[in-house]
Design an enzyme around this catalytic site. Structure first.
Site, PDB file in Angstrom:
ATOM      1  N   SER A  56     -13.536 -24.734  29.061  1.00 23.46           N
ATOM      2  CA  SER A  56     -12.782 -24.265  27.889  1.00 23.46           C
ATOM      3  C   SER A  56     -13.700 -23.639  26.837  1.00 23.46           C
ATOM      4  CB  SER A  56     -12.024 -25.424  27.257  1.00 23.46           C
ATOM      5  OG  SER A  56     -11.203 -26.035  28.218  1.00 23.46           O
ATOM      6  N   LYS A 175     -13.404 -33.877  36.128  1.00 21.29           N
ATOM      7  CA  LYS A 175     -13.820 -33.837  34.732  1.00 21.29           C
ATOM      8  C   LYS A 175     -12.615 -34.234  33.902  1.00 21.29           C
ATOM      9  CE  LYS A 175     -14.997 -30.765  30.897  1.00 21.29           C
ATOM     10  NZ  LYS A 175     -15.125 -29.369  30.417  1.00 21.29           N
TER      11      LYS A 175
END
Lengths: 306, 306, 306, 306
Positions: A56, A175
């Site tokens: 991100s 993750k």
């Protein structure tokens, strides 16, 4: 793959610390490969396990498919061979994700990080997500890491989907950026017999995640304080919890500031303070206001980092 | 109190494990003091630091003010002197909370646990909450423990309010049931110089909370598996993290089942399985459906507890 | 554009009903242009104001940029000249949105519908969104319609941003899919002096939206019951509220079923029942389960449509 | 009651406008019955259908049971006979709600308004809520009005529960403060054959609610602009929608300001501006800051009310 024996296969070891690297842009908002390479050279001295390219924090939703692949190529070229490149290859559709994963592998990525598709989040139940990830993993020539980041996607990869997907021989880990430590512990509990590996998605709960069985972290803050995040991980791995705790405390506020609180613009600003190239974000992300900038600085100074 | 020296005052030591005890009812939904006392005698053998009376699991919103006080009296009488009674005294208005805290103290409680008022949650900002807690703490003859339980109240006591309130000499700690481990670590970091003590509000993240500096826990599951929760706490306190982790894993699913997943009716059902009196809840809480009951049992059997 | 006179400019009239058309796929998940054209021919007989191409129901996040443009081209060719093509051109980055808007205009779209970027929703405040839309509107050769769809984006375009953007001469209106009728009324109240036009984003609140000043609707259900949705709009426009109400009632459950409840797979299924080509969605969207299919059918039969 | 014939029974007509009256306090936070009576005399000239005593705006969670009953008594005495007193009697437990409903009836209330219990919101499913309301309605000597106010309770009374409860002969209607107009229309659609009556819970969507079949409203703003809210209702009832719309527009911002935005302290402040006694709230509700006060005033002045 449901037919395979459920004993652990030999999986890629992904344990350790990764910065999810930022993507520097020129003032006309083109990818600045020169500054990117510069950052990579500085990161080479830090004991990272590898880099995450296009998490991100890499502004991947703002890159074209071509840029996404090109950045991975450049990172792979600039990085020492012993460091992993974990490349974000998630797209909304399964077919695009399959294709992007292959392009990432061809560009040299050792594994791909696949975020949950989320636009139709009301329909993204376990059935849809298991189907999506299984198709991607079946076709990928490199191992797949699941990626759950509810702050951006509005969607938490469900536990039962993770458990089932952990049995896929080409899915090596997760993750988890949600930060629910109870959930992280339960995921480890239910998947470790498969050799499935869990990475904390943030430096804010890195120590707690290690305490319940995570094996590393993908930490935005490692773009800024990479040496310190690696030191925290090392203290946890070697069981020096009291020292770890003191270091963990001082990393929480800077971490929150460059992630949830002020986002990528703050991460890039802090990178500048610590000798890296951060610079501007692509629009619509805006530079910090002066007031936010002051607040950001305080989070570093009051914890002794500036 | 803002004028007091900010050095730590001598505070009541609240470290350790507490079950937030359930309130048994007869089939006509009256408080069953006989069964309550029976449970207390069984708890006497477990190394709890004390009991929380009228936390969320005690169905306190369903008790009249008179019943709330009477239950605390009965618990104090039945409990060995060396165990603390931490009595829930929170009400929506400040004046009612002040009055209830005094009645709890008069009934023998060593400290009071004060949940955030929440009905007008849109107006319950730091200013309102600091004012509320400061008034309560100023007037209370026994120490005050803050209580944040967003699953029930829809409200997380803000960090800045906690930090300011931690300086009040009559506020000794916080029960945090939200479970955000980053937040818990930061609270410890910012308040420990005041001697402020943080208790985990659930067995699901008890080990993680200890790892970042909490000193105990108020754990619904301790009503059922009290010995085991105390053992987990002891392993954490003595730094035996590897053993702690294995035990923690096996407590997560049973804990979630008796709290967030199936609630107080499940807690009371599980108590029956382990030799305590649980029984029915007050209406509108309903008994578990057969299907939920089966699921609940699986959470205990699959983790080796039944 | 902030310098322009704030009196209303002559704006494209977008009042009326639009189906946000679905994108048919072949069984290998390629765009099925033949079936798409077939649907368009059937829609030609219905008094729609135009079509929305690549709203959320068009699965646009699953299309490549090239497919997005190609579909718009095909729709424009197949559609009578007096019907508008409103083409979804929103992307996450401002630069990609500008480019896509131009490509849509070149493909023949009369206006573009621009969804709020949302991946970094924590940073998408009014400042960022005003900047984004103003850049897009400044550069677009066709008028821009704002698009707020919180169920998919997790983000409601803020009122103050809408008010400011309503003054831009190239921004003609808003599609609001949130359905907060108080907000819709207030938007109309604050922007109508600019000639700004509000479209309801769903058939579920179409009548209520008309009652407070909206001028039309983009309604997924119009893919299935197009004639009826147009009739509802006509009843509202001509002030026949009592008849409108009876029709509105019968459209709510079918509408909810093909949108929020069961999503695009249900919309496509229902299209099949009513003589249109619906077919499969792109993965990861899954076909309905048998049980959901039964429920979906009931929503149509119990309201007298099947 | 499930056995009763499902044809409509003769029900109390609750159509019309109600202010949910505020409770004035003295500066020592005692109920100020003198000022309360004064307000009631002023309200007597306004064509309200009645008053709601102890809705959310009455700070009922801050009143003791005795105060709740006493206030209702005083209101009944001061109010002309032709006005209804609808008294809030909701408590968390079913038994307390039953008891309070009886006390309210004894105090002269013509009907009771029963908010959803919410503390254990995770367990408050349709089964629990239907059971709760059916018990209350079975035992109540006056009709029951359901009350769903998710902003305060975090819980929306589910549609299926409403439909089933609408068949109970002693449940006459619903106050819906959620404001989801699609849901309101559907509730009317599914329950009107029973003679069930829906009241809008706010002036912000009063006109839209009337447009889809509601028969009145319980509107906080009616404490301040009672005549105008009644006029809006009258315009809707008589089908003068264009005039209604213009008036509705001007009421939205003042209404939002005294409810969701600034809450009860703002409502009481605005009452002072319009000649009523508002005064302070009970703690922990705080007075408005100066800045909020300025903002509040602007919402009235910019819409032409001050």
């Amino acid at each position: 793959w449901r037919g395979v024996s459920q004993k652990a296969v030999q999986r890629l070891d992904i344990s350790g610390v990764y910065p999810p690297i930022a993507t520097p842009f020129t003032h006309s908002e083109d990818v600045d490969y020169h500054r990117l390479t510069d950052n990579l050279h500085k990161y080479a001295d830090i004991p990272f396990r590898g880099l995450v390219v296009q998490g991100s924090n890499g502004e991947y939703p703002y890159l074209t498919p071509e840029e996404r692949v090109e950045v991975v190529k450049k990172v792979r070229q600039a990085l020492p061979k012993d460091k992993l490149v974990m490349a974000g290859s998630g797209c909304e559709s399964t077919r695009a994700t399959i294709q992007m994963s292959q392009r990432m592998a061809d560009a040299g990525a050792e594994c791909v990080l696949v975020v949950t598709p989320c636009f139709y989040r009301g329909r993204m139940d376990s059935r849809a997500l298991i189907n999506h990830y299984a198709q991607v993993a079946d076709s990928s020539s490199v191992p797949v890491v699941l990626y759950s980041v509810p702050a951006n996607t509005g969607l938490d990869l469900p536990l039962d989907a993770i458990i089932q997907l952990s049995q896929h021989p080409n899915i090596v880990g997760l993750k988890d950026s949600g930060g629910d430590i109870t959930r992280i512990a339960l995921i480890v509990h239910k998947t470790r017999s498969q050799g499935f590996q869990v990475l904390a998605g943030s430096a804010g709960f890195l120590m707690a995640a290690y305490s319940v069985g995570a094996v590393g972290g993908v930490c935005a803050l490692a773009n800024v304080l990479g040496q310190q995040v690696c030191e925290l991980a090392q203290l946890c791995v070697s069981g020096r919890w009291d020292e770890a705790r003191e270091l963990q405390y001082r990393l929480i506020q800077p971490n929150t500031a460059v992630t949830r609180q002020y986002g990528v613009p703050a991460l890039k600003q802090a990178m500048e303070w610590f000798g890296y190239h951060g610079g501007v974000c692509r629009t619509p992300l805006q530079p910090l206001t002066d007031s936010d900038l002051d607040q950001l600085r305080v989070k570093f100074t009051s914890n002794g980092w500036l």
